[in-house]
Write an enzyme that holds these catalytic residues in place. Structure first.
Site, PDB file in Angstrom:
ATOM      1  N   ASN A 203       0.805  -1.216   0.000  1.00 14.41           N
ATOM      2  CA  ASN A 203       0.000   0.000   0.000  1.00 14.41           C
ATOM      3  C   ASN A 203       0.840   1.268   0.000  1.00 14.41           C
ATOM      4  O   ASN A 203       0.323   2.356  -0.175  1.00 14.41           O
ATOM      5  CB  ASN A 203      -0.903  -0.029   1.223  1.00 14.41           C
ATOM      6  N   PHE A 205       3.260   4.077  -1.436  1.00 14.99           N
ATOM      7  CA  PHE A 205       3.378   4.548  -2.813  1.00 14.99           C
ATOM      8  C   PHE A 205       3.939   5.952  -2.872  1.00 14.99           C
ATOM      9  O   PHE A 205       4.031   6.646  -1.849  1.00 14.99           O
ATOM     10  CB  PHE A 205       2.006   4.515  -3.512  1.00 14.99           C
ATOM     11  N   PRO A 377      -5.225   9.869   0.746  1.00 17.42           N
ATOM     12  CA  PRO A 377      -5.018   9.121  -0.492  1.00 17.42           C
ATOM     13  C   PRO A 377      -6.253   8.282  -0.807  1.00 17.42           C
ATOM     14  O   PRO A 377      -6.975   7.867   0.106  1.00 17.42           O
ATOM     15  CB  PRO A 377      -3.815   8.228  -0.170  1.00 17.42           C
ATOM     16  N   MET A 380      -4.685   4.363  -6.831  1.00 14.25           N
ATOM     17  CA  MET A 380      -3.787   4.812  -7.898  1.00 14.25           C
ATOM     18  C   MET A 380      -4.495   5.058  -9.231  1.00 14.25           C
ATOM     19  O   MET A 380      -3.868   5.494 -10.187  1.00 14.25           O
ATOM     20  CB  MET A 380      -2.626   3.845  -8.079  1.00 14.25           C
ATOM     21  N   HIS A 403      -8.421   8.288   6.845  1.00  9.27           N
ATOM     22  CA  HIS A 403      -7.010   8.345   6.415  1.00  9.27           C
ATOM     23  C   HIS A 403      -6.819   7.882   4.987  1.00  9.27           C
ATOM     24  O   HIS A 403      -5.694   7.881   4.485  1.00  9.27           O
ATOM     25  CB  HIS A 403      -6.134   7.513   7.341  1.00  9.27           C
ATOM     26  N   ALA A 405      -9.122   5.739   1.410  1.00  6.63           N
ATOM     27  CA  ALA A 405     -10.392   5.181   0.952  1.00  6.63           C
ATOM     28  C   ALA A 405     -10.701   3.932   1.766  1.00  6.63           C
ATOM     29  O   ALA A 405     -11.848   3.644   2.102  1.00  6.63           O
ATOM     30  CB  ALA A 405     -10.297   4.840  -0.530  1.00  6.63           C
ATOM     31  N   LYS A 479       4.974   2.172  -7.101  1.00 13.71           N
ATOM     32  CA  LYS A 479       4.418   1.241  -6.106  1.00 13.71           C
ATOM     33  C   LYS A 479       5.508   0.287  -5.645  1.00 13.71           C
ATOM     34  O   LYS A 479       6.229  -0.283  -6.474  1.00 13.71           O
ATOM     35  CB  LYS A 479       3.311   0.414  -6.761  1.00 13.71           C
TER      36      LYS A 479
HETATM   37  P1  5GP Z   1      -3.018   2.356   4.751  1.00 13.76           P
HETATM   38  O1  5GP Z   1      -2.411   3.430   5.540  1.00 13.76           O
HETATM   39  O2  5GP Z   1      -4.234   1.816   5.428  1.00 13.76           O
HETATM   40  O3  5GP Z   1      -2.071   1.323   4.362  1.00 13.76           O
HETATM   41  O4  5GP Z   1      -3.476   3.002   3.392  1.00 13.76           O
HETATM   42  C1  5GP Z   1      -3.974   4.291   3.288  1.00 13.76           C
HETATM   43  C2  5GP Z   1      -4.801   4.472   2.065  1.00 13.76           C
HETATM   44  O5  5GP Z   1      -3.969   4.749   0.934  1.00 13.76           O
HETATM   45  C3  5GP Z   1      -5.601   3.280   1.592  1.00 13.76           C
HETATM   46  O6  5GP Z   1      -6.762   3.122   2.363  1.00 13.76           O
HETATM   47  C4  5GP Z   1      -5.912   3.670   0.155  1.00 13.76           C
HETATM   48  O7  5GP Z   1      -7.121   4.395   0.079  1.00 13.76           O
HETATM   49  C5  5GP Z   1      -4.763   4.591  -0.227  1.00 13.76           C
HETATM   50  N1  5GP Z   1      -3.901   4.065  -1.308  1.00 13.76           N
HETATM   51  C6  5GP Z   1      -3.294   2.862  -1.374  1.00 13.76           C
HETATM   52  N2  5GP Z   1      -2.547   2.771  -2.489  1.00 13.76           N
HETATM   53  C7  5GP Z   1      -2.668   3.957  -3.150  1.00 13.76           C
HETATM   54  C8  5GP Z   1      -2.104   4.499  -4.362  1.00 13.76           C
HETATM   55  O8  5GP Z   1      -1.321   3.875  -5.071  1.00 13.76           O
HETATM   56  N3  5GP Z   1      -2.453   5.767  -4.686  1.00 13.76           N
HETATM   57  C9  5GP Z   1      -3.302   6.522  -3.921  1.00 13.76           C
HETATM   58  N4  5GP Z   1      -3.577   7.772  -4.308  1.00 13.76           N
HETATM   59  N5  5GP Z   1      -3.844   6.037  -2.780  1.00 13.76           N
HETATM   60  C10 5GP Z   1      -3.532   4.778  -2.399  1.00 13.76           C
HETATM   61 MN    MN Z   2      -0.677   4.168   5.966  1.00 14.50          MN
HETATM   62 MN    MN Z   3       2.170   1.756   6.308  1.00 22.06          MN
END
Ligand code: 5GP
Ligand code: MN
Ligand code: MN
Length: 480
Positions: A203, A205, A377, A380, A403, A405, A479
Site C-alpha cells: 500500500n 506509494f 489518499p 492509484m 485516512h 479510501a 508502487k
Molecule cells: P493504509 O495506511 O491503510 O495502508 O493506506 C492508506 C490508504 O492509501 C488506503 O486506504 C488507500 O485508500 C490509499 N492508497 C493505497 N494505495 C494507493 C495508491 O497507489 N495511490 C493513492 N492515491 N492512494 C492509495
Molecule cells: Mn498508511
Molecule cells: Mn504503512
C-alpha cells in the site's frame, strides 16, 4: 452474532453498548448507507465493539468510513483513553508506527511535466528504493540513528536534507516529545538503518498528481494548492524499525503480568498507561515516529533531486514545497472536552488522521488560522483529497478524520479479480504511468480493491468532521 447498528444521523451509526455487557461505551461509525453495507461484510464492526470493552475508554469507540479489519483494533479507528485510568495498546497504533502521508506542491502544470513525466517517474523509481525489504541510498550509522530517534526532523535539517520550511510543515515539527531511543531494541535498529529513505511495499506509494479541482479556494491558497498544478504524494512509515518496535512490545505485553487481563481478543493486548511497560512503549513508539518523519523527509529530498535532474530547472522554478507531512498511525496525549469537562486522554489513531481545526494549539504556526491539511489518499486510478478539519471533528471524533479510501477486497481477492496486465492497461488509458516493484503488487493494489474515496470523503464532510479543500488525480505512480 448479529451486530445491532442504529442509524442516528445522516452519516452516523451507533452500535449501542446495551447489546453486549462487556462494552463500556457505544461504538460510533461515520459512513453513508452504501459504505455501511460494505463495512458490515468484514469483522471491523466487531472490532469497534471489542475496543469499547477496554478499561478507561473515554467517549465512544469510533470508526471512520474507510474502516476495515486490522490487528486487534480496526484500521480507520479512533479511541481515546483516560490518561490516569486508561490503557495504551500497540494494536491501536498499528505495526507501521507513523505510517503517514506527505504532500508536496509544485509550480509546474501538467503541460510543463507531460513531456518528461515518464523520465521523472523512472528517476524517482531509481532514487527511492521500493519493494519488500528495500535498502536505501542514505547511509547512516548507529549514532545518526540515535539522533534520528531522539530528534526526528531536526537531524534532517542539520544534515541539509530538510529545510526550515519543511520542519514548519511537518506534524509535531517532525519531532515527538518524549521519544526515548533507549527503549528501541537493537533488532529494530538493525532493521531501520539500511531501510531509511525507502518506500517499502504494498500500500505504500509515491504518486505524481494534478490538482483537478479546488473546492475551498481560501484554504487551498493557504496550503499552497492551485488548480491545474502538479503535486506529489508520498505514503510510507517507519519501515522495519517501527514494525519491530510493535512486535517487541506486543510480545513483551503478552508475557507480562502488567498487561490488561481479560480482553475479548488477544490482539488487543494493552497496558495501563501508568505502568512501566506502557511508558517504555510510549517512548519507543515516539522514537519510531521520529524515524517515520525522517524517512518520508529523505524521500522528499530524493523527489526534489529527481525533478531537478530531469527537468533541468532550478529549485525556485520547481517550487517543490511541502504542503504537510502527517502521521495516521499514532497515539497522542491530548486534552479534549468531554461532557463539558476538559480531560487529558491518550488518543489512538490507527488509520485515522488528526484533523484539528483552527484554534487548537497543536496546529503548526503556518496553519494556525486555517487548521492543518488533512491528506487523504484514494487509490492509484481514481483520486486523492486534501481536507481540513472542522470544529465538528473535536465534538465528534477527538479531532480525527479518515485516512484513505480503505481496503475493500482482500489482497487475494484483488489478485484473482484484477490481473496486473489489465490494471496496467486501464491506468494507461487514463494517462497514468505506473512503475511497480512487482506484478503481484499491481494486482493487489488494483484501484477497485479500495472503497470509492469520493464517497468516503463525502461521508466525513457530511458528518461535519472535515471540509473538502481539493481533489487530486494521479498521473504517475511508484508502487513498492
Ligand atoms: P493504509 O495506511 O491503510 O495502508 O493506506 C492508506 C490508504 O492509501 C488506503 O486506504 C488507500 O485508500 C490509499 N492508497 C493505497 N494505495 C494507493 C495508491 O497507489 N495511490 C493513492 N492515491 N492512494 C492509495
Ligand atoms: Mn498508511
Ligand atoms: Mn504503512
Amino acid at each position: 452474532m448479529e451486530i445491532r447498528v442504529e442509524k442516528v444521523g445522516g452519516f452516523k451509526f451507533r452500535l449501542p453498548s446495551s447489546q453486549w455487557p462487556r462494552m463500556r461505551t457505544d461504538g460510533i461509525v461515520y459512513a453513508n448507507d452504501s459504505l455501511m453495507s460494505s463495512i458490515k461484510n468484514d469483522n471491523s464492526l466487531l472490532q469497534v465493539m471489542n475496543v469499547a470493552t477496554l478499561p478507561g475508554i473515554v467517549g465512544p469507540s469510533i470508526g471512520m468510513p474507510d474502516i476495515h479489519w486490522g490487528y486487534g483494533f480496526p484500521i480507520g479507528g479512533v479511541a481515546a483513553f483516560d490518561y490516569d485510568e486508561g490503557i495504551v495498546s500497540p494494536g491501536g497504533v498499528g505495526y507501521d508506527i507513523n505510517c503517514g502521508v506527505t504532500l508536496i506542491r509544485s509550480s509546474l502544470t501538467l503541460n510543463d511535466l507531460r513531456p518528461k513525466l515518464k523520465e521523472v517517474v523512472d528517476e524517482i523509481f531509481r532514487l527511492v528504493p521500493s519493494g519488500v525489504g528495500s535498502k536505501g541510498r542514505y547511509s547512516i550509522g548507529h549514532q545518526d540513528l540515535n539522533n534520528i530517534l531522539a530528534e526526528g526532523i531536526d537531524w534532517a535539517v542539520n544534515r541539509g536534507y530538510a529545510t526550515e520550511d519543511d520542519r514548519e510543515k511537518t506534524e509535531e515539527y517532525g519531532r515527538m516529545e518524549g521519544a526515548d531511543p533507549a527503549h528501541v531494541s537493537s533488532e529494530a535498529r538493525n532493521r531501520g538503518i539500511p531501510q531509511i529513505g525507502t518506500l517499502g511495499a504494498g500500500n505504500h506509494f509515491l504518486e505524481i498528481q494534478v490538482v483537478e479541482r479546488v473546492m475551498d479556494p481560501g484554504t487551498a491558497r493557504a496550503f499552497g494548492i492551485e488548480e491545474g498544478k502538479v503535486t506529489v504524494m508520498i505514503h510510507t512509515g517507519s519501515r522495519g524499525l517501527g514494525h519491530q518496535v510493535a512486535t517487541d512490545y506486543i510480545k513483551r505485553l503478552n508475557e507480562s503480568s502488567d498487561s490488561v487481563r481479560d480482553v475479548p481478543d488477544r490482539q488487543l493486548t494493552s497496558a495501563f498507561l501508568k505502568s512501566r511497560i506502557a511508558q517504555e512503549y510510549m517512548g519507543a513508539m515516539r522514537a519510531a515516529a521520529n524515524f517515520g518523519f525522517v524517512n518520508r523527509q529523505l524521500i522528499v529530498n530524493s523527489v526534489r533531486e529527481a525533478f531537478r535532474r530531469v527537468m533541468h530547472l532550478p529549485a525556485e522554478d520547481l517550487g517543490l514545497d511541502l504542503v504537510y507531512s502527517l502521521a495516521h498511525n499514532i497515539a497522542k496525549v491530548e486534552e479534549h472536552d468531554v461532557d463539558g469537562k476538559k480531560v487529558k486522554v491518550l488518543v489512538h489513531r490507527k488509520g485515522a488522521t488528526r484533523a484539528f481545526p483552527a484554534g487548537r494549539k497543536e496546529n503548526n504556526r503556518k496553519y494556525r488560522e486555517t487548521g492543518h491539511p488533512v491528506l487523504i489518499p484514494g487509490d492509484m486510478g481514481r483520486a486523492s483529497y486534501v481536507l481540513v478539519g472542522l470544529p465538528g471533528s473535536l465534538s465528534e471524533s477527538f479531532g480525527s478524520s479518515c485516512h484513505g479510501a480503505g481496503r475493500m477486497l482482500s489482497r487475494s481477492k484483488a489478485t484473482s479479480t484484477y490481473p496486473a496486465s489489465r490494471v496496467i492497461s486501464e491506468l494507461e488509458q487514463k494517462g497514468i504511468y505506473l512503475r511497480a516493484a512487482s506484478k503481484k503488487v499491481v494486482s493487489e493494489e488494483a484501484p477497485y480493491s479500495y472503497k470509492d474515496v469520493d464517497e468516503v470523503v463525502a461521508s466525513v464532510a457530511g458528518a461535519g468532521i472535515s471540509r473538502i479543500v481539493s481533489r487530486h488525480i494521479p498521473v504517475g505512480v511508484v508502487k513498492g
